[in-house]
Design a protein around this motif. Structure first.
Motif, PDB file in Angstrom:
ATOM      1  N   TYR A 173     -24.412  11.113  -0.456  1.00  0.00           N
ATOM      2  CA  TYR A 173     -23.421  11.624  -1.391  1.00  0.00           C
ATOM      3  C   TYR A 173     -23.993  11.639  -2.801  1.00  0.00           C
ATOM      4  CZ  TYR A 173     -20.461  10.566   2.605  1.00  0.00           C
ATOM      5  OH  TYR A 173     -19.927  10.498   3.864  1.00  0.00           O
ATOM      6  N   SER A 174     -23.340  12.405  -3.682  1.00  0.00           N
ATOM      7  CA  SER A 174     -23.839  12.567  -5.040  1.00  0.00           C
ATOM      8  C   SER A 174     -23.858  11.260  -5.825  1.00  0.00           C
ATOM      9  CB  SER A 174     -22.989  13.600  -5.794  1.00  0.00           C
ATOM     10  OG  SER A 174     -21.623  13.202  -5.839  1.00  0.00           O
ATOM     11  N   ASP A 175     -23.024  10.282  -5.418  1.00  0.00           N
ATOM     12  CA  ASP A 175     -23.023   8.983  -6.114  1.00  0.00           C
ATOM     13  C   ASP A 175     -24.040   8.016  -5.506  1.00  0.00           C
ATOM     14  OD1 ASP A 175     -21.896   8.354  -3.707  1.00  0.00           O
ATOM     15  OD2 ASP A 175     -20.068   7.480  -4.517  1.00  0.00           O
ATOM     16  N   ARG A 176     -24.929   8.553  -4.633  1.00  0.00           N
ATOM     17  CA  ARG A 176     -26.001   7.810  -3.965  1.00  0.00           C
ATOM     18  C   ARG A 176     -25.498   6.912  -2.834  1.00  0.00           C
ATOM     19  NH1 ARG A 176     -30.176   6.141  -8.927  1.00  0.00           N
ATOM     20  NH2 ARG A 176     -30.375   8.268  -9.753  1.00  0.00           N
ATOM     21  N   SER A 177     -24.231   7.036  -2.478  1.00  0.00           N
ATOM     22  CA  SER A 177     -23.740   6.355  -1.282  1.00  0.00           C
ATOM     23  C   SER A 177     -24.307   7.048  -0.045  1.00  0.00           C
ATOM     24  CB  SER A 177     -22.213   6.402  -1.235  1.00  0.00           C
ATOM     25  OG  SER A 177     -21.651   5.762  -2.351  1.00  0.00           O
ATOM     26  N   THR A 178     -24.459   6.302   1.024  1.00  0.00           N
ATOM     27  CA  THR A 178     -24.943   6.870   2.285  1.00  0.00           C
ATOM     28  C   THR A 178     -24.128   6.313   3.441  1.00  0.00           C
ATOM     29  OG1 THR A 178     -26.584   5.112   2.629  1.00  0.00           O
ATOM     30  CG2 THR A 178     -27.305   7.082   1.425  1.00  0.00           C
ATOM     31  N   THR A 179     -24.116   7.047   4.535  1.00  0.00           N
ATOM     32  CA  THR A 179     -23.487   6.544   5.754  1.00  0.00           C
ATOM     33  C   THR A 179     -24.245   7.061   6.967  1.00  0.00           C
ATOM     34  OG1 THR A 179     -21.416   6.397   7.003  1.00  0.00           O
ATOM     35  CG2 THR A 179     -21.857   8.476   5.921  1.00  0.00           C
ATOM     36  N   ASP A 180     -24.349   6.210   7.969  1.00  0.00           N
ATOM     37  CA  ASP A 180     -24.942   6.567   9.253  1.00  0.00           C
ATOM     38  C   ASP A 180     -23.884   6.357  10.329  1.00  0.00           C
ATOM     39  OD1 ASP A 180     -28.000   6.854   8.639  1.00  0.00           O
ATOM     40  OD2 ASP A 180     -27.371   5.021   7.614  1.00  0.00           O
ATOM     41  N   GLY A 181     -23.929   7.203  11.359  1.00  0.00           N
ATOM     42  CA  GLY A 181     -22.948   7.051  12.406  1.00  0.00           C
ATOM     43  C   GLY A 181     -23.293   7.825  13.657  1.00  0.00           C
ATOM     44  N   ILE A 182     -22.369   7.775  14.605  1.00  0.00           N
ATOM     45  CA  ILE A 182     -22.531   8.418  15.911  1.00  0.00           C
ATOM     46  C   ILE A 182     -21.372   9.383  16.113  1.00  0.00           C
ATOM     47  CG2 ILE A 182     -22.717   8.060  18.396  1.00  0.00           C
ATOM     48  CD1 ILE A 182     -23.560   5.158  17.746  1.00  0.00           C
ATOM     49  N   LEU A 183     -21.664  10.639  16.453  1.00  0.00           N
ATOM     50  CA  LEU A 183     -20.606  11.595  16.749  1.00  0.00           C
ATOM     51  C   LEU A 183     -19.956  11.209  18.074  1.00  0.00           C
ATOM     52  CD1 LEU A 183     -19.296  14.083  15.523  1.00  0.00           C
ATOM     53  CD2 LEU A 183     -20.759  15.488  16.976  1.00  0.00           C
ATOM     54  N   SER A 184     -18.628  11.131  18.076  1.00  0.00           N
ATOM     55  CA  SER A 184     -17.901  10.580  19.214  1.00  0.00           C
ATOM     56  C   SER A 184     -16.690  11.436  19.535  1.00  0.00           C
ATOM     57  CB  SER A 184     -17.451   9.141  18.888  1.00  0.00           C
ATOM     58  OG  SER A 184     -18.519   8.359  18.400  1.00  0.00           O
ATOM     59  N   THR A 185     -16.011  11.080  20.621  1.00  0.00           N
ATOM     60  CA  THR A 185     -14.735  11.716  20.958  1.00  0.00           C
ATOM     61  C   THR A 185     -13.697  10.638  21.210  1.00  0.00           C
ATOM     62  OG1 THR A 185     -15.218  11.807  23.340  1.00  0.00           O
ATOM     63  CG2 THR A 185     -15.866  13.718  21.996  1.00  0.00           C
ATOM     64  N   GLU A 186     -12.431  10.990  20.935  1.00  0.00           N
ATOM     65  CA  GLU A 186     -11.366  10.016  21.116  1.00  0.00           C
ATOM     66  C   GLU A 186     -10.019  10.732  21.165  1.00  0.00           C
ATOM     67  OE1 GLU A 186     -10.053   7.552  22.401  1.00  0.00           O
ATOM     68  OE2 GLU A 186     -11.322   6.005  21.506  1.00  0.00           O
ATOM     69  N   THR A 187      -9.001  10.013  21.598  1.00  0.00           N
ATOM     70  CA  THR A 187      -7.640  10.535  21.622  1.00  0.00           C
ATOM     71  C   THR A 187      -6.959  10.265  20.276  1.00  0.00           C
ATOM     72  OG1 THR A 187      -7.409  10.239  24.008  1.00  0.00           O
ATOM     73  CG2 THR A 187      -5.377  10.312  22.719  1.00  0.00           C
ATOM     74  N   PHE A 188      -6.347  11.302  19.720  1.00  0.00           N
ATOM     75  CA  PHE A 188      -5.578  11.197  18.472  1.00  0.00           C
ATOM     76  C   PHE A 188      -4.132  11.591  18.748  1.00  0.00           C
ATOM     77  CE2 PHE A 188      -9.782  11.116  16.904  1.00  0.00           C
ATOM     78  CZ  PHE A 188      -9.768  10.635  15.600  1.00  0.00           C
ATOM     79  N   ILE A 189      -3.205  10.859  18.154  1.00  0.00           N
ATOM     80  CA  ILE A 189      -1.782  11.137  18.345  1.00  0.00           C
ATOM     81  C   ILE A 189      -1.132  11.378  16.986  1.00  0.00           C
ATOM     82  CG2 ILE A 189       0.404  10.281  19.243  1.00  0.00           C
ATOM     83  CD1 ILE A 189      -1.227   8.520  21.150  1.00  0.00           C
ATOM     84  N   PHE A 190      -0.388  12.494  16.883  1.00  0.00           N
ATOM     85  CA  PHE A 190       0.318  12.849  15.659  1.00  0.00           C
ATOM     86  C   PHE A 190       1.807  12.886  15.941  1.00  0.00           C
ATOM     87  CE2 PHE A 190      -3.939  14.454  15.352  1.00  0.00           C
ATOM     88  CZ  PHE A 190      -4.317  14.084  14.073  1.00  0.00           C
ATOM     89  N   ASP A 191       2.544  12.107  15.169  1.00  0.00           N
ATOM     90  CA  ASP A 191       3.982  11.985  15.351  1.00  0.00           C
ATOM     91  C   ASP A 191       4.702  12.779  14.279  1.00  0.00           C
ATOM     92  OD1 ASP A 191       6.124  10.744  16.769  1.00  0.00           O
ATOM     93  OD2 ASP A 191       6.468   9.489  15.015  1.00  0.00           O
ATOM     94  N   ASP A 192       5.764  13.468  14.661  1.00  0.00           N
ATOM     95  CA  ASP A 192       6.525  14.244  13.701  1.00  0.00           C
ATOM     96  C   ASP A 192       7.161  13.331  12.660  1.00  0.00           C
ATOM     97  OD1 ASP A 192       7.348  16.691  12.780  1.00  0.00           O
ATOM     98  OD2 ASP A 192       9.197  16.715  13.938  1.00  0.00           O
ATOM     99  N   ALA A 193       7.153  13.766  11.402  1.00  0.00           N
ATOM    100  CA  ALA A 193       7.732  12.973  10.318  1.00  0.00           C
ATOM    101  C   ALA A 193       9.231  12.797  10.524  1.00  0.00           C
ATOM    102  CB  ALA A 193       7.467  13.659   8.980  1.00  0.00           C
ATOM    103  N   PRO A 194       9.819  11.698  10.021  1.00  0.00           N
ATOM    104  CA  PRO A 194      11.271  11.497  10.128  1.00  0.00           C
ATOM    105  C   PRO A 194      12.032  12.691   9.575  1.00  0.00           C
ATOM    106  CG  PRO A 194      10.216   9.528   9.277  1.00  0.00           C
ATOM    107  CD  PRO A 194       9.161  10.597   9.316  1.00  0.00           C
ATOM    108  N   GLY A 195      13.010  13.171  10.346  1.00  0.00           N
ATOM    109  CA  GLY A 195      13.802  14.313   9.903  1.00  0.00           C
ATOM    110  C   GLY A 195      13.182  15.651  10.227  1.00  0.00           C
ATOM    111  N   GLY A 196      11.955  15.648  10.736  1.00  0.00           N
ATOM    112  CA  GLY A 196      11.275  16.902  11.007  1.00  0.00           C
ATOM    113  C   GLY A 196      11.845  17.637  12.209  1.00  0.00           C
TER     114      GLY A 196
END
Length: 438
Positions: A173-196
């Motif tokens: 990143y431009s602020d000289r931060s770095t990150t290393d990682g592994i591309l992965s897969t997973e289950t994501f759940i999205f819940d409707d907002a209250p009143g939606g």
């Protein structure tokens, strides 16, 4: 400026908050998610000791480059930039679920979270979990790895293969931060907002399996994207909105309405059919190709201060000096370019009376008008400053402050962005008592 073409980026460095429950209904027409500003009492980052002026000044500090300028075609384009990392999101991932804190950005693609393997223990039971800042991959039965040969690996910049042909990445990143990682897969759940979902016994829920995301295994530096999770809503193929479009019939579209920072109200983001922006006065401008696949890029054809069309930053300041009959004042901490002495804290209606509107013209003839509170801020008592400054690169960013009290709709299927003025403090519905599940 007739005949002149300007390029602008719609890049919102935002963060959301979503609370997920154990409902089982499928979201047919779409779903909605709550935005919570980082300074809201609902936010874990809320500091009750800060005044409203303190919070504005802190946001200015966080914004390393908030700017707005218009130059001639040989010198560059318009740039509008506001504070990133201003909103927070809770998202549940894995089986069983882990509740994670995340940043959401329309200027990035990859979702990513800090990960570990077997050292953080199993996630607490759903509904009772404190926020986790590390995802334990060993606790989830639905976690998977992405092979180097797969298209999703090639869709992420900075990837390479490890000894087992698993897709890994390294980001700088431009602020000289770095990150290393592994591309992965997973289950994501999205819940409707209250009143939606009016009349529903349970809030609808969208569950996506085998979603591509990044497991950050090593981070260095203070970049907010490294300290919390990140949910990318950019235009690239691996972003959340594109993965939702590929896996469901909801399409590749979302819209949001940002409530002003000064009011104690949540904002909202809609996906699917609910993302349509159909409010009176809505205007649409086409997306144009961008050099960076994550960015939503449109054409900015004109800028007007009051009744005067302006082409450069210096004339903008000159026009403001002519029209604003107030004494100039030094910026707090010298963070902003143009400030005025208003004698004390002023209300929004006074701000609108003293300071001019800014009108932006876009490709296709779309025009929007920014009220004074979209272009000016009060970083300390008695001081009002222009929330714009000279650009230092060749892109323009229309950010959080400029977008407050607008519905902004992104539609990748139609290749367009739509704007409509709105009272965004009313966009997030209060849940009926019989429909409130936490």
């Amino acid at each position: 400026m007739a005949g002149t073409t300007w390029r602008a980026l719609l890049l919102l460095g935002v963060v959301l908050t979503v609370q997920l429950c154990g409902c089982t209904a499928y979201v047919g027409g779409g779903f909605s998610v709550e935005f919570i500003h980082r300074d809201s009492p609902k936010s874990p980052l809320h500091d009750p000791s800060l005044t409203s002026h303190d919070r504005v000044l802190a946001a200015v500090r966080r914004s390393t480059a908030r700017s707005y300028t218009v130059r001639d075609p040989s010198g560059g384009v318009a740039e509008i930039r506001s504070s990133p990392y201003e909103y927070l999101m809770y998202v549940n991932i894995g089986t069983p679920r882990t509740r994670m804190l995340a940043i959401v950005s329309t200027g990035s693609n990859l979702m990513s979270f800090k990960c570990t393997n077997g050292t953080s223990g199993p996630p607490p039971a759903a509904g009772a979990a404190p926020v986790s800042y590390v995802f334990d991959t060993s606790s989830s039965s639905s976690y998977g790895l992405v092979a180097c040969r797969l298209p999703s690996c090639h869709a992420v910049r900075g990837t390479s293969c490890d000894a087992n042909s698993i897709c890994q990445y390294h980001f700088s990143y431009s602020d000289r931060s770095t990150t290393d990682g592994i591309l992965s897969t997973e289950t994501f759940i999205f819940d409707d907002a209250p009143g939606g979902c009016v009349g529903c016994r349970e809030r609808p829920q969208l569950q996506l399996t085998r979603v591509n995301f990044g497991c950050n295994t090593n981070t260095n530096g203070g970049n907010p994207f490294l300290l919390a999770g990140n949910v990318g809503l950019g235009a690239g193929s691996i972003s959340l909105v594109n993965q939702i479009g590929a896996a469901t019939s909801l399409g590749r579209r979302f819209s949001y309405c940002l409530a002003p920072f000064s009011v104690n109200a949540s904002s909202i983001i809609n996906f699917g059919a609910r993302a349509a922006v159909t409010e009176p006065g809505a205007v649409t401008t086409p997306l144009i190709p961008s050099a960076v696949d994550a960015y939503y890029t449109i054409l900015l054809t004109s800028v007007k201060i009051g009744n005067s069309t302006i082409a450069l930053l210096d004339p903008i300041m000159g026009e403001l000096t002519k029209s604003i009959k107030l004494p100039l004042k030094q910026s707090p901490e010298k963070l902003l370019d143009l400030c005025y002495d208003v004698g004390g804290t002023i209300q929004d209606w006074v701000l609108e009376k003293l300071f001019p509107e800014v009108t932006l013209g876009f490709g296709g003839g779309a025009v929007i008008t920014l009220k004074a509170k979209n272009a000016f801020i009060q970083p300390q008592p008695g001081t009002v400053c222009l929330a714009m400054s000279a650009a230092t690169d060749n892109v323009a960013i229309i950010g959080n402050i400029a977008q407050q009290n607008f519905w902004v709709g992104f539609d990748l299927d139609k290749g367009a962005i739509t704007f409509a003025a709105a009272d965004c403090a009313k966009s997030y519905p209060s849940p009926p008592a019989s429909n409130h599940h936490e």
